[in-house]
Structure formats: C-alpha cells, structure tokens
Enzyme design. Structure first.
Site: not given
Length: 725
Positions: A407, A438, A468, A503, A599, A627
């Site tokens: 991202r 996304r 990822h 995070y 989480r 995270h």
C-alpha cells in the site's frame, strides 16, 4: 467468568446436541463433508469482532473523543465489509446458490440473511452509543450541535450562511422524464426529498458538494458544529421551490468492490492499463446496501429500493451520521486543556538515537551487520527504518535495494523518494508494487511513472496472487572482498510511516546470510514470475508456508505422544484456513496446549468441552490496532533458555487467501534475546485483563474476570511504558 450462554452451549455439547454433533453432516453440491462442531461462520465471526470494536466506544475509561473514533472505526469497518464480503456473497449466490461455507455449511443466502439481521442490531447499538457520546461532548461544549436547539439568533445566522455560501454551489435535480436518474457514487452522501408534483410524487436529489467543508462551526471558538448535510436537509424547501416537501433524508449507496481483471484484457496488453480499466468498473458495480438517516419509515427508501431492485433487508435506517471520518479533525480546534481531557496523552515513539545510542562515527547499517535488530511499532519510530534505507542509499558499498510495496500512501513518500534517489545514483533498485491492494490501487498506480523515470525497476506481481510480503533487501559488497552480503528486513506490516504510528507491528533487521540468500532468491523468483521457488530458511506462501506450519503443529503433537509437553502460541489478525483449523483441533485433542491472540475473525471456536478444551483464544482491541503475526512452537526451558522454541514473524494470517492465494513471507527468529523480547510481549498480552477479551464456547467475547488483588494490566500501555525505560 463465563457467560450464561456459554453454560447452555456446554450443556448441549455434553448431550451431543451442539452444532451437528451426533448427526450426519449435511452435504452440498461440489462440497465435501465438514465437521462443524468446533467451527463458526467467517462473516458472523467478523461481525462479532466489529461489535467488540463498538464496545470500546462504550468503555468509560477511554477519553470521550477517542471513544467517538471507535464509532468511526466500527463504521468504516462495516463499509468495507459490505463492499467486499457482502458483495462477494451476492456474486457467489448468483453463480452457485447451493455452495456452502466449509465452517458453517451455510449457503450464500443463509449467510446474507444472518448478516443483515445481525447488522440491523448493530446499527441500533451504534445509534445509542453515538447519541450518548454526542450528548456527553455537548455538555463540555464540543461536537455536534442540534440544529433544532439553536437560539433564534444562531438559527438565523445559519440560514443566512445557507443562502449566501451553500445554496449557490448546490446541484439539485428532480427525477422525471426530462431529468434522468443520476449515477450515485459509492458511499457519497446525498440529500433527498420526496416532492409533491402536480400529478404524482417525484424525487429530488442533491449531492453533498465536495468543495465545501462538511463541518460548519457555529462560533469563532470552533468547538461546536453542524454537519453540512444536516443544514442542506433543514433548508431543503428553499432548494426545491414550488414543491411541497413530503419527506426528506440523507442517504448513501454502498456498492460492491469485488472487481476482477478480465483475463483477455491482461493477455492483450499492459497490466497497468488493465488495472485502470477495472477500477473504472468499480464505480458502477451493484449496490449492496442503502443507508438512510431517518427515524422511521421513509418514502425515499421505498423509491430507491424499487430503483435498485435491492431487498428491504439491505436497507438500514440510522440516526447517526452515515460517515464519521470528520472526527479525526475535531482536535485541531480544541484548547490544550480540552485535548488533554478528551484524548489520549500524545505518545512519542523511541527514536533511532534513543534506541541504539550510536556514536557519531557509527551507523545503523553497521550495527545491523553486527547484530539482529527487532523494531516494535508504534513503540519504535518508523524513522529507524528510514535511517537504515537512507544510509544504504548513500553508502558506496551498497549495490542494490529491493522492496515489496503493498500500500502506497502519504506515509510512503519519504521511503519512495529514497528509492528514486538510489536509482538516480546508479544503484540497482527494484520495487515490487502490488496494484491489487484493495482501495489503494489508485494510490499505487500514481507512483509508477515517477519510479520508472528515476530508473527503478517496477514489478507488478501476479494476475491471481497478491504480493503481500513485507521484504526489503539491501545487497552490498564490503571493501576488499569479492562476494556480496545482505541486510534483510522482514516485517508484519506495510512500509508506511502513518500506520506505523497507529498499528502494532514487528520488523526484523538481520545480516543473517542464509535469510539474505533466501530474500535474494525471493526477488529473483518474483522477477521471473516463479511462485514455486525453493527456500532454505524463509517460509513463503504459496510454496511452503502452510506445509511448514502443518509440520510444526504435528511436531508438537509428537512431543505429547512421546511424553513431553506440546505447546503452540500464535498471534494473528484472522483464522479461517480450514486445514490449519483442523490441524489445531487435532493438536488440542492430542493434549497440546494452544494459546492464540487473534484480533479479528476466528472460525475456530475454543473451550468447547471434549472438543477444544485445550485451545484458548483472546482478542485485544485498544489504542493501537494489533497487527503482528507471530507463530511459536514449543516453550522455554525451566532456566529460561529459548533455543527449543521455533518462532516466526510473518506477513500472513492463517487464512486460505494468505496461505494459498497470496505471496507471503515468514522469517525465523534465531537471536535468543529477540526471541525472549517477542515471547515476553506475547506473555504480557496473554495476561492483559483490561483491553483483552477471551472467546467462549459460543464464539462470543467476554472480559477476563479480575480477582480481588489482581493487578490490572493493559498490555499496550505497559509496552509504551517499557519502551521508555
């Protein structure tokens, strides 16, 4: 203390009546038989988690404005859930109505019905929480004023403002044969009215103008305000002049975001251009939800249901604002005293100098060559990683820098600039840029030209596999040596300065040669489109991550079978992979103790008598978004020795999308002191009795019951304190 519902479930299970126990499993076309006695539906589990987020807004120990942020987080979470998950289920229903979920054996329609019923209850809870917080903030002179409680002078000023500054920029429209129904953008706010025409009722629509500030302050102090959409709705009769207003409301349409690249488009041309075309299609995808700010039955809702052919179950009325992203700017106009009362005290992460006390002639790059380094965000400053990259850019020994980017946002600007400077200085720079991240696709695409023009090599990943992984590899050749060496970063979160403050994440910086060679092989494989390369130390999905995890679970089972203790400790965001769930169930049945900190989604239900007694799961929702993904197999020796523990940090959750359909990387932790640091962090989170919630045999969250004399532990608060010691 367990809930009463848990006790009832346990009694059912003892009698063999819970979740198909003692019954034959239902079958469905194209699906095999699955045992569901210890699993729950993914979507309903996620909704339970989001309800847990909303409950944080009800916690009186949290400052008021921070509580309001949790209402916003709940709301934006739900928006994405409808765009992604509900959109996908509606598509699935259209393709194969009989296909069932392998954790609950529910069809797409059964899941949708359960989702809509659950969400309707959550809207009611959200309205009550928002109304309470609004009232408490107004008592302190902050927040959303009630337009109908303004003084005559304030109301008159507001009306003048509407006439002079708002009305001239509005674009109202009626819907009739001369004025066709406009395209409605996803989650854009519209103010609408049902108008009495000469022969029939007609609809009027006004898009909320983006060129005006949504927050309209009532005084110079800028602490109380009214939202722009509420002002327009209040004076809507002055817009549709000549039409009696029969009904009025603010509404928003949520569209599916389930875009897919057409294979023919990808094969025929540039992948980047195919992605741009796909993004344009998203704007016109099927509506999946109608939200309307209304207290009762709405004529506007009836019109839109007919227009979009959506079910009444997909319409949700609310009394709270439809979007709450404006709450993040509320602090800007408050006094220092107000901010201290309404918000968490500011936290400053530990800087590079504070953490390492480097000498003037030393460098972080040289430090990492000597020892492994663990970064813990947000307790450590993201600037530490930026410092390492900066040193690599200007170090003449460094030959190349390679990085994966999932991202790109404002938090990446400095990092991306370093990549471009390195390329312009003649270093070999590779940026593996995932275009299919996304909701960040357009941001990612916007960087492509600048990176290319500076000389960076750009890779886009794969058609059906998102990349990822969070890997950065610095390759250098020491002076007077012929071979190359490596500095490798493997992390659990994105390379993003903004989210690194919000995070919790972990990142390993290591000069380990075996990990460096694997990372080099990883980028080489990515460059030639090879998903199935071999790795010696790193666990890489889809090639060897799941296989290795299953082997390590079986290893703990073998310990128990051989008379030793088996133990598994896991931390992740979500658990949905059926194969891994079944393996954990088998481990628990064999006597392996399994502790998990999950989480969000967990499709494995713990603590069911005779089934998952040895499996315990908890979730932590606090000031920061949890995270990290950490996988531990084994326990320390009595003397504290950590050598027998296999420990990994990873970018991957235990979801099928991560283990089979994404490129993910998990790195082993070899350094004993870092192992202990991570282990101690996990133990602290297992002892949290303030922000943690355990999951019971119904899959519901409950607060661990503190006993008299117990010390209250907030793991995140404790880690903030420890980082400064």
């Amino acid at each position: 203390m367990k809930s009463q519902a848990t006790t009832k479930t346990q009694e059912k299970l003892r009698r063999g009546q819970g979740d198909n126990m003692g019954q034959s499993e239902p079958s469905a076309k194209n699906s095999k038989k699955f045992v569901t006695s210890y699993t729950q539906n993914r979507e309903l589990s996620w909704l339970k988690f989001n309800k847990r987020v909303l409950e944080e807004a009800e916690d009186s120990s949290v400052p008021l404005c921070e509580r309001l942020k949790f209402v916003e987080i709940f709301t934006s979470n739900l928006d994405e859930f409808f765009m992604v998950r509900v959109g996908s289920l509606l598509s699935l229903e259209a393709m194969d109505a009989k296909k069932v979920d392998n954790k609950s054996l529910m069809t797409a329609r059964e899941q949708l019905n359960a989702i809509f019923d659950t969400v309707r209850e959550l809207y009611g809870q959200r309205d009550r929480v928002f109304a309470y917080l609004r009232r408490k903030l107004l008592e302190k002179g902050i927040g959303h004023a009630n337009i109908h409680e303004l003084s005559k002078k304030q109301y008159a000023c507001l009306e003048d403002m509407f006439q002079e500054r708002i009305l001239p920029v509005l674009s109202p429209q009626i819907i009739d044969k001369h004025h066709p129904f406009p395209h409605l953008d996803n989650k854009k706010l519209y103010i609408s009215a049902v108008l009495k025409g000469k022969k029939k009722l007609i609809l009027g629509i006004i898009p909320l103008p983006e060129m005006l500030d949504r927050v309209v302050y009532l005084s110079k102090e800028k602490t109380e305000f009214i939202l722009l959409e509420d002002i327009i709705e209040e004076f809507i009769d002055k817009i549709f002049v000549g039409y009696p207003v029969m009904d009025k409301a603010v509404f928003a349409i949520t569209r599916s975001a389930d875009i897919n690249l057409e294979e023919e488009e990808v094969e025929a041309g540039d992948y980047l251009e195919a992605m741009k075309k796909a993004l344009k299609k998203r704007k016109h995808l099927t509506p999946v939800r109608l939200e309307i700010k209304s207290r009762g039955k709405s004529l506007i809702a009836e019109y839109l249901i007919d227009r979009y052919k959506i079910g009444a179950s997909q319409v949700f009325s609310t009394t709270a604002p439809l979007t709450l992203d404006y709450v993040y700017g509320m602090a800007d106009n408050l006094t220092e005293t107000m901010r201290q009362d309404m918000y968490y005290a500011p936290y400053e992460p530990v800087s590079c100098d504070e953490k390492f006390h480097l000498e003037a002639d030393d460098s972080l790059l040289e430090l990492v060559k000597r020892q492994d380094v663990l970064l813990k965000y947000p307790y450590d400053d993201f600037g530490i990683l930026l410092q390492l990259v900066k040193e690599a850019v200007y170090n003449p020994e460094v030959l190349s820098i390679k990085i994966t980017i999932y991202r790109i946002g404002k938090g990446h600007a400095k990092l991306m600039n370093y990549m471009m400077v390195a390329a312009e200085m003649g270093k070999d720079v590779t940026v593996l840029l995932e275009l299919k991240a996304r909701f960040d696709e357009e941001n990612n695409i916007s960087w492509v030209n600048d990176l290319r023009e500076s000389g960076c090599r750009i890779l886009y990943g794969f058609d059906r596999y998102k990349v990822h992984a969070k890997v950065c590899l610095i390759t250098y050749r020491p002076a007077n040596e012929s071979g190359v060496k490596y500095i490798t970063h493997i992390g659990t979160g994105n390379f993003n300065a903004k989210t690194a403050k919000l995070y919790t994440d972990l990142a390993l910086l290591t000069a380990d040669d075996a990990i460096g060679r694997d990372a080099s092989m990883f980028f080489r494989n990515m460059g030639i489109g090879n998903l199935w390369g071999e790795y010696q130390k790193l666990l890489v999905a889809p090639v060897n991550l799941k296989k290795s995890l299953l082997e390590m679970i079986r290893g703990e089972i073998s310990k128990v079978q051989n008379g030793s203790k088996g133990y598994i400790l896991l931390k992740m965001n979500s658990l949905t992979d059926r194969q891994l769930i079944d393996a954990l169930y088998e481990a628990g049945q064999a006597g392996v103790q399994v502790d998990m900190i999950v989480r969000g989604i967990t499709c494995l239900v713990p603590e069911r008598p005779g089934l998952t007694d040895n499996i315990h799961i908890r979730s932590i929702v606090g000031r920061f978004l949890e995270h990290p993904r950490v996988f531990c197999f084994g326990q320390p020796e009595e003397n504290g020795d950590m050598d027998d523990i296999k420990m990994y940090i990873a970018s991957a959750d235990w979801m099928t999308r991560n283990t089979e359909n994404r490129v993910e990387v998990a790195a082993p932790i070899f350094d004993s002191s870092i192992k202990k640091e991570i282990w101690d962090m996990l133990q602290l989170q297992l002892s949290d009795n303030t922000k943690a919630r355990n999951i019971d045999a119904d899959g519901e969250y409950y607060l661990p019951q503190a006993q008299p004399g117990d010390i209250l532990i907030d793991a995140q608060a404790r880690l903030m304190e420890e980082s400064r010691q």
